[in-house]
Design a protein around this motif. Structure first.
Motif, PDB file in Angstrom:
ATOM      1  N   THR A   2     179.815  37.423 101.969  1.00 45.63           N
ATOM      2  CA  THR A   2     179.892  36.232 101.149  1.00 45.63           C
ATOM      3  C   THR A   2     180.511  35.108 101.951  1.00 45.63           C
ATOM      4  OG1 THR A   2     180.183  37.590  99.196  1.00 45.63           O
ATOM      5  CG2 THR A   2     180.807  35.303  99.004  1.00 45.63           C
ATOM      6  N   GLY A   3     179.845  33.959 102.030  1.00 45.55           N
ATOM      7  CA  GLY A   3     180.377  32.833 102.778  1.00 45.55           C
ATOM      8  C   GLY A   3     180.267  33.057 104.273  1.00 45.55           C
ATOM      9  N   THR A   4     180.889  32.150 105.004  1.00 39.28           N
ATOM     10  CA  THR A   4     180.869  32.248 106.459  1.00 39.28           C
ATOM     11  C   THR A   4     182.171  32.856 106.944  1.00 39.28           C
ATOM     12  OG1 THR A   4     181.785  30.027 106.626  1.00 39.28           O
ATOM     13  CG2 THR A   4     179.389  30.219 106.688  1.00 39.28           C
ATOM     14  N   PRO A   5     182.150  33.515 108.085  1.00 39.54           N
ATOM     15  CA  PRO A   5     183.392  34.066 108.631  1.00 39.54           C
ATOM     16  C   PRO A   5     184.393  32.942 108.907  1.00 39.54           C
ATOM     17  CG  PRO A   5     181.491  34.968 109.774  1.00 39.54           C
ATOM     18  CD  PRO A   5     180.989  33.849 108.895  1.00 39.54           C
ATOM     19  N   LEU A   6     185.657  33.287 108.919  1.00 39.09           N
ATOM     20  CA  LEU A   6     186.689  32.295 109.218  1.00 39.09           C
ATOM     21  C   LEU A   6     186.552  31.824 110.657  1.00 39.09           C
ATOM     22  CD1 LEU A   6     189.876  33.907 107.618  1.00 39.09           C
ATOM     23  CD2 LEU A   6     188.529  32.022 106.741  1.00 39.09           C
ATOM     24  N   THR A   7     186.833  30.560 110.867  1.00 37.71           N
ATOM     25  CA  THR A   7     186.845  30.043 112.233  1.00 37.71           C
ATOM     26  C   THR A   7     188.147  30.422 112.904  1.00 37.71           C
ATOM     27  OG1 THR A   7     187.887  27.949 111.636  1.00 37.71           O
ATOM     28  CG2 THR A   7     185.464  28.032 111.529  1.00 37.71           C
ATOM     29  N   PHE A   8     188.183  30.272 114.211  1.00 35.87           N
ATOM     30  CA  PHE A   8     189.385  30.558 114.986  1.00 35.87           C
ATOM     31  C   PHE A   8     190.566  29.750 114.453  1.00 35.87           C
ATOM     32  CE2 PHE A   8     191.818  30.453 119.051  1.00 35.87           C
ATOM     33  CZ  PHE A   8     191.911  31.815 119.247  1.00 35.87           C
ATOM     34  N   ALA A   9     190.358  28.462 114.212  1.00 31.66           N
ATOM     35  CA  ALA A   9     191.433  27.594 113.710  1.00 31.66           C
ATOM     36  C   ALA A   9     191.878  28.008 112.317  1.00 31.66           C
ATOM     37  CB  ALA A   9     190.975  26.137 113.717  1.00 31.66           C
ATOM     38  N   GLU A  10     190.936  28.414 111.448  1.00 28.99           N
ATOM     39  CA  GLU A  10     191.294  28.852 110.094  1.00 28.99           C
ATOM     40  C   GLU A  10     192.140  30.118 110.123  1.00 28.99           C
ATOM     41  OE1 GLU A  10     187.674  27.422 107.217  1.00 28.99           O
ATOM     42  OE2 GLU A  10     187.268  29.084 108.594  1.00 28.99           O
ATOM     43  N   ILE A  11     191.817  31.024 111.025  1.00 29.98           N
ATOM     44  CA  ILE A  11     192.584  32.267 111.124  1.00 29.98           C
ATOM     45  C   ILE A  11     194.043  31.977 111.444  1.00 29.98           C
ATOM     46  CG2 ILE A  11     192.920  34.332 112.565  1.00 29.98           C
ATOM     47  CD1 ILE A  11     189.841  34.575 112.609  1.00 29.98           C
ATOM     48  N   PHE A  12     194.275  31.020 112.342  1.00 23.91           N
ATOM     49  CA  PHE A  12     195.648  30.716 112.726  1.00 23.91           C
ATOM     50  C   PHE A  12     196.389  29.893 111.681  1.00 23.91           C
ATOM     51  CE2 PHE A  12     193.823  31.652 116.941  1.00 23.91           C
ATOM     52  CZ  PHE A  12     194.603  32.765 117.189  1.00 23.91           C
ATOM     53  N   GLY A  13     195.691  29.402 110.678  1.00 24.75           N
ATOM     54  CA  GLY A  13     196.335  28.655 109.614  1.00 24.75           C
ATOM     55  C   GLY A  13     196.620  29.490 108.378  1.00 24.75           C
ATOM     56  N   LEU A  14     196.413  30.795 108.460  1.00 22.76           N
ATOM     57  CA  LEU A  14     196.614  31.659 107.297  1.00 22.76           C
ATOM     58  C   LEU A  14     198.088  31.789 106.933  1.00 22.76           C
ATOM     59  CD1 LEU A  14     194.107  34.545 108.140  1.00 22.76           C
ATOM     60  CD2 LEU A  14     193.827  32.737 106.433  1.00 22.76           C
ATOM     61  N   PRO A  15     198.387  31.987 105.641  1.00 20.81           N
ATOM     62  CA  PRO A  15     199.767  32.224 105.221  1.00 20.81           C
ATOM     63  C   PRO A  15     200.215  33.636 105.626  1.00 20.81           C
ATOM     64  CG  PRO A  15     198.287  32.414 103.358  1.00 20.81           C
ATOM     65  CD  PRO A  15     197.452  31.952 104.539  1.00 20.81           C
ATOM     66  N   LEU A  16     201.421  34.036 105.240  1.00 24.21           N
ATOM     67  CA  LEU A  16     201.966  35.341 105.628  1.00 24.21           C
ATOM     68  C   LEU A  16     201.143  36.515 105.120  1.00 24.21           C
ATOM     69  CD1 LEU A  16     205.783  34.719 105.209  1.00 24.21           C
ATOM     70  CD2 LEU A  16     204.456  34.852 107.323  1.00 24.21           C
ATOM     71  N   ALA A  17     200.514  36.351 103.978  1.00 23.40           N
ATOM     72  CA  ALA A  17     199.642  37.396 103.435  1.00 23.40           C
ATOM     73  C   ALA A  17     198.452  36.708 102.772  1.00 23.40           C
ATOM     74  CB  ALA A  17     200.388  38.268 102.427  1.00 23.40           C
ATOM     75  N   VAL A  18     197.319  37.383 102.788  1.00 28.76           N
ATOM     76  CA  VAL A  18     196.102  36.801 102.214  1.00 28.76           C
ATOM     77  C   VAL A  18     195.505  37.753 101.190  1.00 28.76           C
ATOM     78  CG1 VAL A  18     195.573  35.429 104.264  1.00 28.76           C
ATOM     79  CG2 VAL A  18     194.637  37.735 104.064  1.00 28.76           C
ATOM     80  N   ASP A  19     194.653  37.198 100.322  1.00 21.53           N
ATOM     81  CA  ASP A  19     193.970  38.058  99.366  1.00 21.53           C
ATOM     82  C   ASP A  19     192.886  38.856 100.093  1.00 21.53           C
ATOM     83  OD1 ASP A  19     191.597  36.458  99.594  1.00 21.53           O
ATOM     84  OD2 ASP A  19     192.386  35.101  98.074  1.00 21.53           O
ATOM     85  N   LEU A  20     192.360  39.841  99.402  1.00 26.86           N
ATOM     86  CA  LEU A  20     191.394  40.739 100.035  1.00 26.86           C
ATOM     87  C   LEU A  20     190.105  40.016 100.417  1.00 26.86           C
ATOM     88  CD1 LEU A  20     191.012  43.602 100.998  1.00 26.86           C
ATOM     89  CD2 LEU A  20     189.988  44.130  98.785  1.00 26.86           C
ATOM     90  N   ARG A  21     189.678  39.055  99.623  1.00 29.34           N
ATOM     91  CA  ARG A  21     188.453  38.312  99.961  1.00 29.34           C
ATOM     92  C   ARG A  21     188.610  37.552 101.270  1.00 29.34           C
ATOM     93  NH1 ARG A  21     184.282  37.851  96.764  1.00 29.34           N
ATOM     94  NH2 ARG A  21     184.370  38.716  94.689  1.00 29.34           N
ATOM     95  N   THR A  22     189.768  36.938 101.466  1.00 22.67           N
ATOM     96  CA  THR A  22     190.008  36.200 102.713  1.00 22.67           C
ATOM     97  C   THR A  22     190.057  37.162 103.886  1.00 22.67           C
ATOM     98  OG1 THR A  22     191.218  34.491 101.507  1.00 22.67           O
ATOM     99  CG2 THR A  22     191.595  34.627 103.888  1.00 22.67           C
ATOM    100  N   ALA A  23     190.713  38.300 103.716  1.00 24.89           N
ATOM    101  CA  ALA A  23     190.780  39.299 104.787  1.00 24.89           C
ATOM    102  C   ALA A  23     189.375  39.805 105.123  1.00 24.89           C
ATOM    103  CB  ALA A  23     191.684  40.463 104.382  1.00 24.89           C
ATOM    104  N   ALA A  24     188.584  40.061 104.098  1.00 22.99           N
ATOM    105  CA  ALA A  24     187.210  40.524 104.326  1.00 22.99           C
ATOM    106  C   ALA A  24     186.424  39.467 105.088  1.00 22.99           C
ATOM    107  CB  ALA A  24     186.535  40.841 102.994  1.00 22.99           C
ATOM    108  N   ARG A  25     186.608  38.217 104.706  1.00 17.55           N
ATOM    109  CA  ARG A  25     185.899  37.118 105.399  1.00 17.55           C
ATOM    110  C   ARG A  25     186.317  37.055 106.865  1.00 17.55           C
ATOM    111  NH1 ARG A  25     186.762  30.889 104.229  1.00 17.55           N
ATOM    112  NH2 ARG A  25     185.263  30.122 105.744  1.00 17.55           N
ATOM    113  N   ALA A  26     187.625  37.205 107.130  1.00 15.29           N
ATOM    114  CA  ALA A  26     188.111  37.178 108.516  1.00 15.29           C
ATOM    115  C   ALA A  26     187.516  38.329 109.325  1.00 15.29           C
ATOM    116  CB  ALA A  26     189.634  37.251 108.538  1.00 15.29           C
ATOM    117  N   LEU A  27     187.345  39.473 108.686  1.00 18.01           N
ATOM    118  CA  LEU A  27     186.802  40.647 109.369  1.00 18.01           C
ATOM    119  C   LEU A  27     185.278  40.657 109.411  1.00 18.01           C
ATOM    120  CD1 LEU A  27     189.258  43.236 107.813  1.00 18.01           C
ATOM    121  CD2 LEU A  27     189.187  42.524 110.218  1.00 18.01           C
ATOM    122  N   GLY A  28     184.664  39.712 108.687  1.00 14.65           N
ATOM    123  CA  GLY A  28     183.203  39.649 108.686  1.00 14.65           C
ATOM    124  C   GLY A  28     182.543  40.726 107.851  1.00 14.65           C
TER     125      GLY A  28
END
Length: 92
Positions: A2-28
């Protein structure tokens, strides 16, 4: 997925913990696949259950992605690249 994978810059802007959807997006991976992997104990990094939601500590997510350190901000990297290119163009 769902959606596009996180960009390099977006990954480094993540908070201390993320929801599962964001983690899934980061992992592709698709969020449904992420839930399935948690159910069978095979999600690629530690997951914390908070009430009826899952949270993924960003430090573990970055480690899973093979990121050892958070570099300077992406804007700083882009500025550095432009500066280096300009320095190479100028006669020494």
């Amino acid at each position: 997925m769902t959606g596009t994978p996180l960009t390099f810059a977006e990954i480094f802007g993540l908070p201390l913990a993320v929801d599962l959807r964001t983690a899934a997006r980061a992992l592709g991976i698709h969020p449904e696949t992420a839930y399935r992997l948690i159910r069978i104990g095979r999600f690629p990094c530690p997951v914390v259950r908070v009430g009826n939601r899952y949270r993924v500590p960003t430090a573990f997510l970055l480690d899973t992605l093979g990121v050892d350190q958070v570099p300077v901000y992406a804007e700083d990297l882009e500025t550095g690249v432009r500066y280096a290119a300009r320095e190479m163009e100028e006669p020494g």
